[in-house]
Design a protein around this motif. Sequence first.
Motif, PDB file in Angstrom:
ATOM      1  N   ALA A 165       6.181  -2.533  42.830  1.00 49.68           N
ATOM      2  CA  ALA A 165       6.324  -1.033  42.997  1.00 49.68           C
ATOM      3  C   ALA A 165       6.321  -0.033  41.596  1.00 49.68           C
ATOM      4  O   ALA A 165       5.471   1.221  42.318  1.00 49.68           O
ATOM      5  N   THR A 166       5.664  -0.638  40.596  1.00 49.61           N
ATOM      6  CA  THR A 166       5.103   0.622  39.830  1.00 49.61           C
ATOM      7  C   THR A 166       3.738  -0.298  38.574  1.00 49.61           C
ATOM      8  O   THR A 166       3.837  -1.803  38.987  1.00 49.61           O
TER       9      THR A 166
ATOM     10  N   GLU B  89       5.807  -2.720  36.811  1.00 53.69           N
ATOM     11  CA  GLU B  89       5.482  -4.273  37.148  1.00 53.69           C
ATOM     12  C   GLU B  89       4.650  -4.863  37.365  1.00 53.69           C
ATOM     13  O   GLU B  89       4.709  -5.775  37.092  1.00 53.69           O
TER      14      GLU B  89
ATOM     15  N   ASP C  28       4.582   4.851  34.583  1.00 47.46           N
ATOM     16  CA  ASP C  28       5.623   4.072  35.408  1.00 47.46           C
ATOM     17  C   ASP C  28       5.680   4.764  36.477  1.00 47.46           C
ATOM     18  O   ASP C  28       6.332   4.862  37.856  1.00 47.46           O
TER      19      ASP C  28
ATOM     20  N   PRO D 179       4.192   5.113  41.051  1.00 50.42           N
ATOM     21  CA  PRO D 179       4.559   3.890  41.372  1.00 50.42           C
ATOM     22  C   PRO D 179       3.032   3.324  42.576  1.00 50.42           C
ATOM     23  O   PRO D 179       2.481   4.003  42.389  1.00 50.42           O
TER      24      PRO D 179
ATOM     25  N   ALA E 201       2.812   2.823  45.511  1.00 51.87           N
ATOM     26  CA  ALA E 201       2.676   2.547  46.808  1.00 51.87           C
ATOM     27  C   ALA E 201       0.738   3.712  47.758  1.00 51.87           C
ATOM     28  O   ALA E 201       1.409   4.510  46.798  1.00 51.87           O
TER      29      ALA E 201
END
Lengths: 83, 83, 155, 155
Positions: free
Chosen positions: A27-28, A31, A65, A67, A69
């Motif tokens: 998601a980030t 990650e 951090d 995102p 998307a």
Amino acid sequence: MTLELLYFAWVRERIGLPRERVETRAATVAELVTELSAREARYALAFADLRALRVALDQDLAEFDAPLAGVREVAFFPPMTGG
Amino acid sequence: MTLELLYFAWVRERIGLPRERVETRAATVAELVTELSAREARYALAFADLRALRVALDQDLAEFDAPLAGVREVAFFPPMTGG
Amino acid sequence: MVVRIDPAPFDAGAELNRFSARAAGAGAVVSFSGIVRGNGGLSAMEIEHYPGMTEKAVAAILAEAAERWGLLDALVIHRHGRLTPGETIMMVATAAAHRAEAFAAAEFLMDYLKSRAPFWKKEYGPGGATWVAARDDDETALSRWLPEAAFPQDR
Amino acid sequence: MVVRIDPAPFDAGAELNRFSARAAGAGAVVSFSGIVRGNGGLSAMEIEHYPGMTEKAVAAILAEAAERWGLLDALVIHRHGRLTPGETIMMVATAAAHRAEAFAAAEFLMDYLKSRAPFWKKEYGPGGATWVAARDDDETALSRWLPEAAFPQDR
């Protein structure tokens, strides 16, 4: 989601390739880094110290951090030394 | 003592000549200015406002209270506008 | 170090290339060119100077800049006489190991040339001829180079 | 505004002349050239960049400088690939009505190009090849352009 990953300077040298396409559910950026680091030692080595790294999302500087998307291109590189 | 006087920019225009030789017993620049101003109206006009003037003694910027002993060339001019 | 006070036009680009080629070991070259602006209907500018003192004053300013910022080389070319809009009045160039020194020295040179080198500009426009007045700004600009002031190069 | 990211050598003097000629109404043109230094036995430098992002980042930095200092024009040329000592790596040029703006904008451009445009330098010397590390100084230099900071152009 499919991401185009780009590596520059010593990040490229440590990982051993300039770009690759990955499938991820991260998601980030953070990650994604964790996922890549778990894959192979050369990734873990390249991403060992995030303070020494910069990241750009679709060619704009971003934070770890941020995102992922809607993002298509993620680039990792050391601090820039232009000029 | 004999001094070579030089005038530049509007000081030259008001006095009406670029240079002249004068005999004077003035001890300082200020005394010389007083002496010249007493001579003719065009000098008095040129030297009316000393804050608008600069002076150089032998090609070095100086103050109006500087002594003239040993000096050969005195130049009067407005604040410089080079560059 | 080169000082040239000359009424003749000069080629700023060619001067910059010559200067850079000569400045062995420099990592940074900064140049400034001053150009006659045609604003306010200005048709010409005439620059008067004080032959003898000009060369002396400019050389002293250059030497101070070179010493203060450890310049590898520096250049000042300043024209006098009649100039029309678009013409290059003067240029400075500085060469140093690193950019901060080259920039600071070039700004210092410009600030000093503005108010401490014996040049005077007269402008010819629709209202006739007028001597350019020194600006308070220019005196303020000088004060930042005083030894007591905070130096830009220390930022 | 001109941005050119290109491995080919360029003629800084010719670029400066073209730039000045085009900058109608400018009274002040500042240029900076960065040159490869041969110190420490450096034999070559290789500059890598991020095609696409480089042009975008440099254009954004130029636009900000132009806006902030009311520039009449600005130019950035930056090479990449292999360069040897004495070669010109890059140049910036700024054109403004007055000198303070042209100088401030050129320094701003350099500070941002150093740390915010995606270029990376690798040096080849007697000890092998090493990536140039970003300097803390370069980050400090950036902080002076923050909106809250005292601006050099206000001095």
